[in-house]
Design a protein around this motif. Sequence first.
Motif, mmCIF file in Angstrom:
data_model
loop_
_atom_site.group_PDB
_atom_site.id
_atom_site.type_symbol
_atom_site.label_atom_id
_atom_site.label_comp_id
_atom_site.label_asym_id
_atom_site.label_seq_id
_atom_site.Cartn_x
_atom_site.Cartn_y
_atom_site.Cartn_z
ATOM 1 N N ALA A 170 24.971 26.401 63.522
ATOM 2 C CA ALA A 170 25.717 27.128 64.559
ATOM 3 C C ALA A 170 24.939 27.135 65.871
ATOM 4 O O ALA A 170 25.522 27.023 66.962
ATOM 5 C CB ALA A 170 25.999 28.563 64.103
ATOM 6 N N GLY A 171 23.610 27.264 65.778
ATOM 7 C CA GLY A 171 22.788 27.225 66.984
ATOM 8 C C GLY A 171 22.876 25.890 67.696
ATOM 9 O O GLY A 171 22.894 25.831 68.938
ATOM 10 N N VAL A 172 22.960 24.817 66.906
ATOM 11 C CA VAL A 172 23.112 23.485 67.500
ATOM 12 C C VAL A 172 24.466 23.380 68.201
ATOM 13 O O VAL A 172 24.558 22.921 69.354
ATOM 14 C CB VAL A 172 22.987 22.389 66.424
ATOM 15 N N LEU A 173 25.521 23.805 67.536
ATOM 16 C CA LEU A 173 26.866 23.711 68.107
ATOM 17 C C LEU A 173 27.026 24.612 69.337
ATOM 18 O O LEU A 173 27.729 24.251 70.288
ATOM 19 C CB LEU A 173 27.911 24.094 67.050
ATOM 20 N N ALA A 174 26.392 25.777 69.305
ATOM 21 C CA ALA A 174 26.518 26.734 70.415
ATOM 22 C C ALA A 174 25.463 26.510 71.484
ATOM 23 O O ALA A 174 25.445 27.214 72.498
ATOM 24 C CB ALA A 174 26.406 28.162 69.877
ATOM 25 N N GLN A 176 22.277 27.151 71.347
ATOM 26 C CA GLN A 176 21.404 28.326 71.434
ATOM 27 C C GLN A 176 20.223 28.094 70.490
ATOM 28 O O GLN A 176 20.331 28.283 69.273
ATOM 29 C CB GLN A 176 22.175 29.597 71.077
ATOM 30 N N LEU A 177 19.113 27.683 71.088
ATOM 31 C CA LEU A 177 17.946 27.269 70.313
ATOM 32 C C LEU A 177 17.402 28.392 69.448
ATOM 33 O O LEU A 177 16.961 28.156 68.318
ATOM 34 C CB LEU A 177 16.855 26.762 71.259
ATOM 35 N N TRP A 178 17.426 29.616 69.950
ATOM 36 C CA TRP A 178 16.896 30.735 69.163
ATOM 37 C C TRP A 178 17.616 30.854 67.827
ATOM 38 O O TRP A 178 17.005 31.180 66.807
ATOM 39 C CB TRP A 178 17.044 32.057 69.946
ATOM 40 N N LEU A 179 18.918 30.570 67.823
ATOM 41 C CA LEU A 179 19.719 30.682 66.609
ATOM 42 C C LEU A 179 19.352 29.574 65.625
ATOM 43 O O LEU A 179 19.257 29.803 64.413
ATOM 44 C CB LEU A 179 21.207 30.619 66.971
ATOM 45 N N THR A 180 19.131 28.370 66.140
ATOM 46 C CA THR A 180 18.703 27.263 65.288
ATOM 47 C C THR A 180 17.351 27.561 64.655
ATOM 48 O O THR A 180 17.148 27.352 63.457
ATOM 49 C CB THR A 180 18.622 25.960 66.101
ATOM 50 N N VAL A 181 16.433 28.085 65.457
ATOM 51 C CA VAL A 181 15.093 28.407 64.956
ATOM 52 C C VAL A 181 15.163 29.504 63.896
ATOM 53 O O VAL A 181 14.604 29.372 62.800
ATOM 54 C CB VAL A 181 14.171 28.849 66.112
ATOM 55 N N ALA A 182 15.847 30.594 64.203
ATOM 56 C CA ALA A 182 15.930 31.716 63.263
ATOM 57 C C ALA A 182 16.598 31.299 61.963
ATOM 58 O O ALA A 182 16.131 31.638 60.863
ATOM 59 C CB ALA A 182 16.689 32.869 63.907
ATOM 60 N N GLY A 224 23.772 36.992 67.584
ATOM 61 C CA GLY A 224 24.689 35.916 67.942
ATOM 62 C C GLY A 224 25.985 36.433 68.535
ATOM 63 O O GLY A 224 26.510 35.877 69.503
ATOM 64 N N LEU A 225 26.499 37.508 67.965
ATOM 65 C CA LEU A 225 27.743 38.091 68.463
ATOM 66 C C LEU A 225 27.573 38.554 69.912
ATOM 67 O O LEU A 225 28.417 38.281 70.766
ATOM 68 C CB LEU A 225 28.164 39.259 67.584
ATOM 69 N N LEU A 226 26.474 39.242 70.202
ATOM 70 C CA LEU A 226 26.231 39.716 71.566
ATOM 71 C C LEU A 226 25.927 38.568 72.522
ATOM 72 O O LEU A 226 26.161 38.675 73.730
ATOM 73 C CB LEU A 226 25.070 40.717 71.586
ATOM 74 N N ALA A 227 25.420 37.451 71.965
ATOM 75 C CA ALA A 227 25.076 36.301 72.803
ATOM 76 C C ALA A 227 26.249 35.362 73.007
ATOM 77 O O ALA A 227 26.109 34.322 73.673
ATOM 78 C CB ALA A 227 23.905 35.546 72.182
ATOM 79 N N GLY A 228 27.405 35.684 72.423
ATOM 80 C CA GLY A 228 28.603 34.886 72.660
ATOM 81 C C GLY A 228 28.872 33.790 71.655
ATOM 82 O O GLY A 228 29.721 32.920 71.889
ATOM 83 N N VAL A 229 28.182 33.803 70.514
ATOM 84 C CA VAL A 229 28.442 32.818 69.463
ATOM 85 C C VAL A 229 29.758 33.177 68.781
ATOM 86 O O VAL A 229 30.081 34.354 68.610
ATOM 87 C CB VAL A 229 27.283 32.803 68.439
ATOM 88 N N TYR A 230 30.515 32.166 68.388
ATOM 89 C CA TYR A 230 31.789 32.413 67.709
ATOM 90 C C TYR A 230 31.585 33.309 66.492
ATOM 91 O O TYR A 230 30.692 33.075 65.666
ATOM 92 C CB TYR A 230 32.422 31.110 67.245
#
Length: 341
Positions: A170-174, A176-182, A224-230
């Motif tokens: 999801a981090g890759v698609l969005a 958002q590197l922090w999401l990919t790392v986490a 992710g929700l607050l950062a705008g991820v689907y």
Amino acid sequence: MTTLLVVIGLTALVLSLLLPFAVKPLLRRLGVIDIPNTRSSHSTVVLRGMGLAVSLAILVALVLSLATGLVAVDRSLILVILVLVAAASALGWIEDFRGLSVRVRLATQLLIGAVGTAALATTIDDSSYWWIPVGAIAVATYINAANFMDGINGISGMHGSVVGLFYAWAGVLADQLWLTVAGLVVAAAFAGFLPWNLGRGFVFLGDVGSYLLGASIAAIAVTGLLAGVYLEYLLSPVLIYLADTFTTFLRRARRGERLSTAHRQHVYQRLTDTGLSHVQVSVLVSVLSALTGAAGFVLATAPAPLAVSASLFAAVVVALYLYSPRIFRAAARRRVAAGAC
């Protein structure tokens, strides 16, 4: 960047594999053991609290992502997740080591979620502090869901790995590197725990591990929700866990049972009662979670006809899981009847 990402993922994996060698003697010395009760799916006394090793692996890997500059330290979402996960793990360790009342546990879980969400609302632009109660409830809810579902070998390690991988993607698609790392760190750390949980001298995560699992997933999802991820990216991989937890809660409440008492009424527990092994049930839960996750990822960006199909598919998968104990029980009866002929 790709090389650093691989190094950090491998760090979480290797630490989770190796730290139990040091943590296991500590748990034995402190007497942190799991004694079978009416909820248990095992019959022998087992060391618990190995989630301490998984927690350290995740925290070290996240710190490394900040120290190497892979993720910026300034106003970093990873930093908030790191603190939230550390706090939940500490609470779980206290529960493993000393025990806490239900009220204290729940109040502290809500406080951790509220403080973490407040920090996120401060960090993320255009975020509202009205999200604080939502975040608090989400964190407390999933910590308890992960705790309730941590009743057989392999299920939590596989769940952390599956959900972590979906969040990393999801981090890759969005973008958002922090999401990919986490997501990658969580997936790698829980994968590293699996050999310890599935081997001959197996150990349990304990509350420190289940709290870690629930808090990690909830912290990433709320962030992710607050950062705008689907929302579909964040919710779909955890549908099976949520469905099992809430339907069991409602079933017990309807029967007037005391909700704080131990029990074996979760779907995954009833599946083991049909004759399936722990590994078979854990794999089934993980595969179905992956299917709902895949459906959610399609749903997030698909045109209307395909989105409807993906939604229906996810609903069928969840319904199939909830009904699966009856299916496997009926199959077992047919095998017995055929053998008697």
